[in-house]
Every structure is written in structure tokens, then in C-alpha cells.
Scaffold this motif. Structure first.
Motif, PDB file in Angstrom:
ATOM      1  N   MET A   1       0.858  -1.188   0.000  1.00  0.00           N
ATOM      2  CA  MET A   1       0.000   0.000   0.000  1.00  0.00           C
ATOM      3  C   MET A   1       0.889   1.231   0.000  1.00  0.00           C
ATOM      4  SD  MET A   1      -2.784   0.874   2.868  1.00  0.00           S
ATOM      5  CE  MET A   1      -3.679   2.388   2.876  1.00  0.00           C
ATOM      6  N   MET A   3       1.914   4.668   0.639  1.00  0.00           N
ATOM      7  CA  MET A   3       1.426   5.659   1.610  1.00  0.00           C
ATOM      8  C   MET A   3       1.398   7.039   0.975  1.00  0.00           C
ATOM      9  SD  MET A   3       0.375   4.670   4.410  1.00  0.00           S
ATOM     10  CE  MET A   3       0.085   2.969   4.870  1.00  0.00           C
ATOM     11  N   PHE A   5      -0.316   9.510   2.263  1.00  0.00           N
ATOM     12  CA  PHE A   5      -0.345  10.519   3.304  1.00  0.00           C
ATOM     13  C   PHE A   5       0.621  10.178   4.413  1.00  0.00           C
ATOM     14  CE2 PHE A   5      -4.799  10.781   1.741  1.00  0.00           C
ATOM     15  CZ  PHE A   5      -4.624  11.976   1.105  1.00  0.00           C
ATOM     16  N   GLY A   6       0.988  11.171   5.135  1.00  0.00           N
ATOM     17  CA  GLY A   6       1.787  11.014   6.326  1.00  0.00           C
ATOM     18  C   GLY A   6       1.777  12.348   7.017  1.00  0.00           C
ATOM     19  N   PHE A   7       2.330  12.378   8.215  1.00  0.00           N
ATOM     20  CA  PHE A   7       2.316  13.652   8.923  1.00  0.00           C
ATOM     21  C   PHE A   7       3.134  14.701   8.173  1.00  0.00           C
ATOM     22  CE2 PHE A   7       1.160  11.100  12.640  1.00  0.00           C
ATOM     23  CZ  PHE A   7       0.062  11.828  13.008  1.00  0.00           C
ATOM     24  N   LEU A  10       1.295  15.942   5.208  1.00  0.00           N
ATOM     25  CA  LEU A  10       0.187  16.824   5.598  1.00  0.00           C
ATOM     26  C   LEU A  10       0.691  18.230   5.877  1.00  0.00           C
ATOM     27  CD1 LEU A  10      -2.822  17.073   6.434  1.00  0.00           C
ATOM     28  CD2 LEU A  10      -2.049  16.737   8.750  1.00  0.00           C
TER      29      LEU A  10
ATOM     30  N   TYR B 168      -8.641  -0.716  13.507  1.00  0.00           N
ATOM     31  CA  TYR B 168      -8.251  -0.649  12.096  1.00  0.00           C
ATOM     32  C   TYR B 168      -6.742  -0.770  11.934  1.00  0.00           C
ATOM     33  CZ  TYR B 168      -7.174   1.316   7.608  1.00  0.00           C
ATOM     34  OH  TYR B 168      -6.664   1.505   6.373  1.00  0.00           O
ATOM     35  N   TRP B 189       2.801   3.694   9.886  1.00  0.00           N
ATOM     36  CA  TRP B 189       2.260   4.163   8.612  1.00  0.00           C
ATOM     37  C   TRP B 189       0.741   4.229   8.637  1.00  0.00           C
ATOM     38  CZ3 TRP B 189       5.628   0.405   5.265  1.00  0.00           C
ATOM     39  CH2 TRP B 189       6.907   0.942   5.162  1.00  0.00           C
ATOM     40  N   THR B 190       0.151   3.123   9.088  1.00  0.00           N
ATOM     41  CA  THR B 190      -1.308   3.081   9.072  1.00  0.00           C
ATOM     42  C   THR B 190      -1.889   4.128  10.007  1.00  0.00           C
ATOM     43  OG1 THR B 190      -0.918   0.729   8.960  1.00  0.00           O
ATOM     44  CG2 THR B 190      -3.176   1.458   8.990  1.00  0.00           C
ATOM     45  N   SER B 192      -0.571   6.977  11.037  1.00  0.00           N
ATOM     46  CA  SER B 192      -0.451   8.351  10.560  1.00  0.00           C
ATOM     47  C   SER B 192      -1.333   8.577   9.343  1.00  0.00           C
ATOM     48  CB  SER B 192       1.007   8.683  10.255  1.00  0.00           C
ATOM     49  OG  SER B 192       1.388   8.108   9.038  1.00  0.00           O
ATOM     50  N   ALA B 193      -1.456   7.552   8.486  1.00  0.00           N
ATOM     51  CA  ALA B 193      -2.308   7.728   7.315  1.00  0.00           C
ATOM     52  C   ALA B 193      -3.760   7.926   7.728  1.00  0.00           C
ATOM     53  CB  ALA B 193      -2.186   6.518   6.394  1.00  0.00           C
ATOM     54  N   PHE B 195      -4.871   8.923  10.624  1.00  0.00           N
ATOM     55  CA  PHE B 195      -5.029  10.173  11.364  1.00  0.00           C
ATOM     56  C   PHE B 195      -5.050  11.368  10.427  1.00  0.00           C
ATOM     57  CE2 PHE B 195      -3.422  13.809  13.672  1.00  0.00           C
ATOM     58  CZ  PHE B 195      -4.210  13.778  14.798  1.00  0.00           C
ATOM     59  N   VAL B 196      -4.152  11.357   9.460  1.00  0.00           N
ATOM     60  CA  VAL B 196      -4.103  12.470   8.514  1.00  0.00           C
ATOM     61  C   VAL B 196      -5.394  12.524   7.699  1.00  0.00           C
ATOM     62  CG1 VAL B 196      -2.968  13.204   6.395  1.00  0.00           C
ATOM     63  CG2 VAL B 196      -1.640  12.667   8.401  1.00  0.00           C
ATOM     64  N   TYR B 319      -9.962   4.510   0.339  1.00  0.00           N
ATOM     65  CA  TYR B 319      -8.562   4.563   0.746  1.00  0.00           C
ATOM     66  C   TYR B 319      -8.317   3.696   1.974  1.00  0.00           C
ATOM     67  CZ  TYR B 319      -4.089   6.482   2.038  1.00  0.00           C
ATOM     68  OH  TYR B 319      -2.777   6.611   2.354  1.00  0.00           O
ATOM     69  N   ARG B 322      -8.115  -0.183   1.211  1.00  0.00           N
ATOM     70  CA  ARG B 322      -6.980  -0.714   0.449  1.00  0.00           C
ATOM     71  C   ARG B 322      -5.866  -1.066   1.411  1.00  0.00           C
ATOM     72  NH1 ARG B 322      -4.646   3.357  -2.022  1.00  0.00           N
ATOM     73  NH2 ARG B 322      -3.373   2.031  -3.297  1.00  0.00           N
TER      74      ARG B 322
END
Lengths: 88, 323
Positions: A1, A3, A5-7, A10, B168, B189-190, B192-193, B195-196, B319, B322
């Protein structure tokens, strides 16, 4: 997957969007397309007091961002540029 | 032992008793450890000149054994406890300034039956009838505050979203582990993803509320709570399609069918639940000439609500699933 997004991303996105808002020139660009913040004459059938339209709110938001975030943006951009130079 | 030790001399009632305390210091350790006298002395000498001291392990052990009963240490404990208490109070005061703790506690006031019913409602919202929140009636008969989730099924809570968030993250790590591609970084990763994603969603919501000039009290916390219910649908989709697809991920027509079902259920749930937040009934707007403006504004808000609960949720849940 992958990524997306990330902090960090953002923060970059928010800073870049704020930069994009702050870079818009009032005289050269916004006034030409009629998005300047000058007080407009209320036209016929236009309501006078309550500026509840979305366009007006957007203009207000952009003006506030430009006024408020100018000096903080300089600092934030400098920090990010230095970070990218040294650690990126 | 140490608790009774500093419970015996209450410092508040008898302040003059503080003076004998330093004399007490040297008396107690000597009495408590008679067997190794020589290392004790050597150790005390070591206090004066710490650079030359090579205390044998016996001596240091005896000193540490006396550590708890030492009145100096107990005073230190007391000072530390007082400092901790004051620090906690200070922290609570300062946190309360930014985050309303009691308002958040309201969202965690859930019961078992509420959680079960709410999960059922998120997954099967089709036949649910009254979607309005109950308000408690004050003693004077006027309408008061909203009832907590324990008493009202339609009230938003933060327990299910928070647990869904954590579940999750763990679930996506577990799925990766079942495929044999687990790394410890997957948790970060999960998390932060996700949360963002929630943060972006909230930013969009707040921007929309600002542009459409929707204002409601306790709005932000409600929006945070409602933005977390899609984790339930995402978890159900992941689990079911992993089981039914035999571990080949959330693709295929089975996975897409389950995803479509959970997405539609979640969207309808949000559409009905967020109606009172995003489409507040303002009787003050209904005066005379403002009627047309109010009507067009209501249309815009309705489009905003529908777009949020269908389009935005579609992207975000896609999103999320996946894994």
C-alpha cells in the motif's frame, strides 16, 4: 500500500496551500477577476448587510490569511528549506 | 511500611516536630542494619569522598535495603508526591483551557447495549426511524442539554470511533502479517495515514461550515465523533472480504459488493445523523425578505451534506479499505 499521506506530507500540503493563498497579489491578480476585498457598491437586488455569499467568505478568508500568515510563513518556509537542505 | 512511616507524623498538625527529624536520620539506619557494621561505616566515609570509595556489594546492598525506611527518603517521597499532585492539577487546569474535558467525557458515557445497538445501526441504518437526538427536560420544563450516548442511541459518541481507529490499525497490520509482509513500521504508517485522513476530512468540514456559515454549539466534537464511524464499515469490509476472498485482499466482485454495501450504509447513517449538525433549524432566518436567501442557502447546505456523506466518504473509505 503506497502511503500517500503522512504527517510530513500533511504539513507540506498545508504549508504549500497557505503559500499559494498568500502569494496572490491583490493589485495585479485579484482585482482583475473581481476578487479584491474592496467594499463593493450593493447592486440592485443585492442584499446590503449580510455578506453571506460564499465568494465573499472566500475573499475574506484569503485576505485574513495574507494578513495574518505573512511573517509566520517566512519563518516556516525558512525552516522547511533548511530542513530539506540538510536532511532531505 | 513507608506509608505508615510518613502517616505517623502528620506534618500539618504538629510543625515543631520537624526539628527532631534530622537527628532521627542517623539513628534509624544504624538500628536497622546491625549485621554489616563495617561496610556501613565505610560507605558513610565514602559519602565524604566519593572518588576513593569502592564500596563492596554487601555494603551497597545494605544501604539500598535501608533506603525505604530512611526518613530523608520518606521526606523526599512526600515532596515528590506533593510536586506530582500540584503538577497534575496544573496540567489539568491548562489542558482544560484548550480541551473541554467534561465535554469529552460526555462522549465516552456509553453502555454495552448502546455500543451494540450503535454498531448495528451503523451497519444497518435502513429501517431506523427517529434520527433526532433526545434532549433532557430540565426541572422547569424547558429543553435542556442533549442526553449522553448511554441514554440516547442517536447521540454521537467517541468510544466507537476511537476503538475503530485502534482496531483498524491492528487489523491492517494483521492482514499484512497474514500475507507475510509484516514490518513493525506498518503500525506507524497506518496510524499516521488514518489520522491524517481524519484531519483532512475535518479541515474540509470546517472550511465548508465556514463558507456556508453554519454554526452550532459543540459542533467540532460532534464532527470528530461522526468522522470516525467509517472505521466500522472499513473494518467489516476488510474482515469479510479477507475471509470470503481467501486472503486475496479486498478486490474481486465479493470485495466490491461488501464495500458498496458498507459504504452505502455508512453514507446513509452520516446523512441522517449529521442533519442536525449541518442543517440547523434557525427560526430567526425565516423573516420576510430573507426567505429566498434562506432557501438557497439551505439548498447549498443540503448539497454540502450530501457531498460530504457520499463523495468524500467514498474516497476516504476506498482509501481505508486498500490495506
Amino acid at each position: 500500500m503506497a502511503m500517500l499521506f503522512g504527517f510530513g506530507n500533511l504539513i507540506y500540503i498545508i504549508v504549500l496551500l497557505t503559500n499559494a493563498i498568500a502569494i496572490l497579489s491583490e493589485d495585479r491578480f485579484l482585482a482583475r477577476i473581481g476578487w479584491s476585498n474592496t467594499v463593493q457598491q450593493p447592486g440592485f437586488g443585492q442584499q446590503v448587510g449580510g455578506d453571506a455569499s460564499i465568494k465573499h467568505k472566500l475573499i475574506n478568508l484569503m485576505t485574513s490569511v495574507r494578513t495574518l500568515m505573512r511573517i509566520p510563513l517566512i519563518l516556516i518556509n525558512t525552516v522547511i528549506i533548511l530542513y530539506e537542505l540538510f536532511f532531505g | 511500611m513507608q506509608r505508615t512511616g510518613y502517616g505517623n507524623p502528620p506534618p500539618a498538625t504538629s510543625p515543631p516536630l520537624h526539628h527532631p527529624v534530622p537527628q532521627h536520620i542517623s539513628a534509624v539506619p544504624q538500628l536497622r542494619s546491625p549485621p554489616p557494621p563495617a561496610p556501613q561505616i565505610q560507605h558513610q566515609a565514602g559519602y565524604g569522598n566519593p572518588y576513593q570509595s569502592h564500596p563492596p556489594p554487601q555494603g551497597s546492598f545494605g544501604a539500598y535495603g535501608n533506603f525505604m525506611s530512611d526518613p530523608t527518603a520518606q521526606m523526599g517521597f512526600q515532596v515528590g508526591q506533593t510536586a506530582l499532585k500540584h503538577g497534575t492539577e496544573y496540567l489539568e487546569q491548562n489542558v482544560n483551557r484548550y480541551v473541554n474535558i467534561s465535554a469529552i467525557k460526555h462522549y465516552f458515557n456509553v453502555s454495552n447495549s448502546y455500543v451494540v445497538n450503535k454498531l448495528f445501526l451503523v451497519l444497518f441504518p435502513w429501517r431506523h426511524k427517529p434520527w433526532s437526538r433526545k434532549q433532557s427536560t430540565g426541572p422547569n420544563g424547558q429543553e435542556g442539554w442533549y442526553l449522553p450516548p448511554r441514554d440516547d442511541l442517536n447521540s454521537p459518541d467517541m468510544y466507537i470511533p476511537l476503538m475503530g481507529f485502534v482496531t483498524y490499525i491492528l487489523l491492517s497490520a494483521m492482514v499484512a502479517g497474514l500475507r507475510g509482509e509484516f514490518q513493525p513500521e506498518i503500525f506507524g504508517w497506518t496510524a499516521s495515514a488514518a489520522f491524517v485522513m481524519v484531519a483532512v476530512e475535518l479541515l474540509l468540514l470546517k472550511l465548508g461550515c465556514y463558507l456556508l456559515s453554519i454554526s452550532n454549539d459543540s459542533q467540532l466534537l460532534d464532527l470528530i465523533a461522526y468522522s470516525g464511524y467509517k472505521f466500522v464499515g472499513a473494518i467489516v469490509t476488510i474482515v469479510l472480504s479477507e475471509i470470503l476472498n481467501g486472503g486475496k485482499g479486498t478486490g474481486g466482485w465479493i470485495g466490491w459488493t461488501i464495500f458498496t454495501y458498507t459504504f452505502m450504509a455508512n453514507a446513509l447513517f452520516l446523512l441522517r445523523s449529521l442533519k442536525y449538525v449541518l442543517l440547523p433549524e434557525n427560526p430567526s432566518d425565516e423573516r420576510g425578505t430573507m426567505q429566498t436567501v434562506a432557501r438557497s442557502q439551505k439548498m447549498q447546505r443540503t448539497y454540502f451534506l450530501a457531498g460530504y456523506s457520499y463523495v468524500v466518504q467514498l474516497v476516504l473509505m476506498w482509501y481505508l479499505t486498500r490495506v
